[in-house]
Scaffold this active site. Sequence first.
Site, PDB file in Angstrom:
ATOM      1  NE  ARG A  45       0.457   1.651   3.185  1.00 40.44           N
ATOM      2  CZ  ARG A  45       1.048   2.531   3.559  1.00 40.44           C
ATOM      3  NH1 ARG A  45       2.290   2.079   3.363  1.00 40.44           N
ATOM      4  NH2 ARG A  45       0.727   3.799   3.259  1.00 40.44           N
ATOM      5  N   GLY A  46       0.431   2.617  -0.434  1.00 43.10           N
ATOM      6  CA  GLY A  46       0.775   3.155  -0.142  1.00 43.10           C
ATOM      7  C   GLY A  46       0.663   3.504  -1.734  1.00 43.10           C
ATOM      8  CB  ALA A  47      -0.160   6.896  -3.311  1.00 40.40           C
ATOM      9  CD  GLN A 193      -3.043   2.745   7.344  1.00 42.30           C
ATOM     10  OE1 GLN A 193      -3.399   2.685   7.966  1.00 42.30           O
ATOM     11  NE2 GLN A 193      -2.970   2.161   6.382  1.00 42.30           N
ATOM     12  CG  ASP A 234      -3.359   7.855  -1.159  1.00 42.05           C
ATOM     13  OD1 ASP A 234      -3.323   8.699   0.334  1.00 42.05           O
ATOM     14  OD2 ASP A 234      -2.268   7.103  -1.146  1.00 42.05           O
ATOM     15  CG  ASN A 244      -2.548  11.497   2.875  1.00 42.20           C
ATOM     16  OD1 ASN A 244      -2.109  10.838   2.292  1.00 42.20           O
ATOM     17  ND2 ASN A 244      -1.899  11.751   4.036  1.00 42.20           N
TER      18      ASN A 244
HETATM   19  O1  MRU Z   1      -3.845   2.982   2.495  1.00 44.94           O
HETATM   20  P1  MRU Z   1      -2.793   3.516   1.792  1.00 44.94           P
HETATM   21  O2  MRU Z   1      -2.238   2.617   3.074  1.00 44.94           O
HETATM   22  O3  MRU Z   1      -2.213   2.841   1.050  1.00 44.94           O
HETATM   23  O4  MRU Z   1      -2.802   5.078   2.138  1.00 44.94           O
HETATM   24  C1  MRU Z   1      -1.424   5.458   2.115  1.00 44.94           C
HETATM   25  C2  MRU Z   1      -1.255   6.861   2.191  1.00 44.94           C
HETATM   26  O5  MRU Z   1      -2.184   7.737   2.595  1.00 44.94           O
HETATM   27  C3  MRU Z   1      -0.266   8.266   2.455  1.00 44.94           C
HETATM   28  O6  MRU Z   1      -0.441   8.484   3.234  1.00 44.94           O
HETATM   29  C4  MRU Z   1       0.148   8.183   0.974  1.00 44.94           C
HETATM   30  O7  MRU Z   1      -0.083   6.889  -0.133  1.00 44.94           O
HETATM   31  C5  MRU Z   1       1.147   9.168   0.663  1.00 44.94           C
HETATM   32  S1  MRU Z   1       2.630   7.275   0.324  1.00 44.94           S
HETATM   33  C6  MRU Z   1       3.968   7.678   0.414  1.00 44.94           C
END
Ligand code: MRU
Length: 340
Positions: A45-47, A193, A234, A244
């Site tokens: 996960r994470g964009a 997270q 995101d 986000n």
């Molecule tokens: O649902 P997730 O854990 O994928 O969400 C992640 C986030 O919101 C992060 O802050 C975002 O993707 C930035 S990661 C560099």
Amino acid sequence: MLEASRWEHDHIDLIDQTLLPQQVKVLHIYKLEELEEAIKTMRIRGAPAIGIVAGYGVVLGIQNLFISGRLNREAIDEVFRRLSDTRPTAVNLFWALNRMKKVIDTVGIQDGQRLVDALLQEAQSIHGEDKDLCERIGKLGAEILPEGGILTHCHSGALATGGIGTALGVIRTAHQTGKSLHVYVDETRPLLQGARLTAWELMQLGIPVTLICDNMAASLMTQGKINAVVVGADRIARNGDTANKIGTYSVAVLANHHHIPFFVAAPSSTIDQNISDGSHIPIEERNPSEVRGFKEITWAPNEVPVWNPAFDVTPASLISAIITESGVHRFPYNFQNLGV
Ligand code: MRU
């Protein structure tokens, strides 16, 4: 450095982030459906990390079609459709898939091995470029990050990207350049997270950290313990409105109320040129069970109605600066020529 994912000969290796920090387990992903499951359930996960594995996912899908003698346009479209359907909010996923599509348009599908090789090269470029972008974002952000208490929400470190991270990359670089920091980490309900990943990553880096529940940020601010907030993103609209992790918007409102700078750090692949403002950002809604409890533990009535949006949108006017690899951008934002 922690590596969220990597291509290994004919498959993807990725760290199962749902098991962290108690267990560091590497998953070996050979099939497209395994990757779909891993993205949907947030093992990865994470964009930026989602964009990177989507690139590798195309390689995997097309490679398997080629090996089984089913490489045709319809089957290829199905690979892209399945990856597109995994998570809707992080635009990096769609940005990476578009890059992979262009390779297919250029190389064609007559020579399957040539196509797989070209796709792998592109996926590895996406991965490698992200590493460089994180370095650049880290340097630019570190210059403007004040010393003292820093609050972050969710997780934007190495495990969420191909490099040192975005917001956490800024913190890490500032720490390395000698700035004295103490990072307060929102636990980030419902999937934690912050507590599970950010706190763990910061401790491994030796950066002073204190974990708080999400509802404690206001008290910290009112006590003068926070000098800046920095978060990842995101999807960023052309006007700077930023999606986000759910709860980011409340932190931005609090920061504004207390006159604390609120920074967003993200690569330009997170900017969506197709949308003028945040009202067009699709917000993922996830399973109610994530709010009723965590993993096997349930504390709410089994049938209680739940609202579980995974992201919220922070209006651009609340964001003091958006740090991308191309520079530090200030309100009013106009990302006309940056991003996807
Ligand atoms: O649902 P997730 O854990 O994928 O969400 C992640 C986030 O919101 C992060 O802050 C975002 O993707 C930035 S990661 C560099």
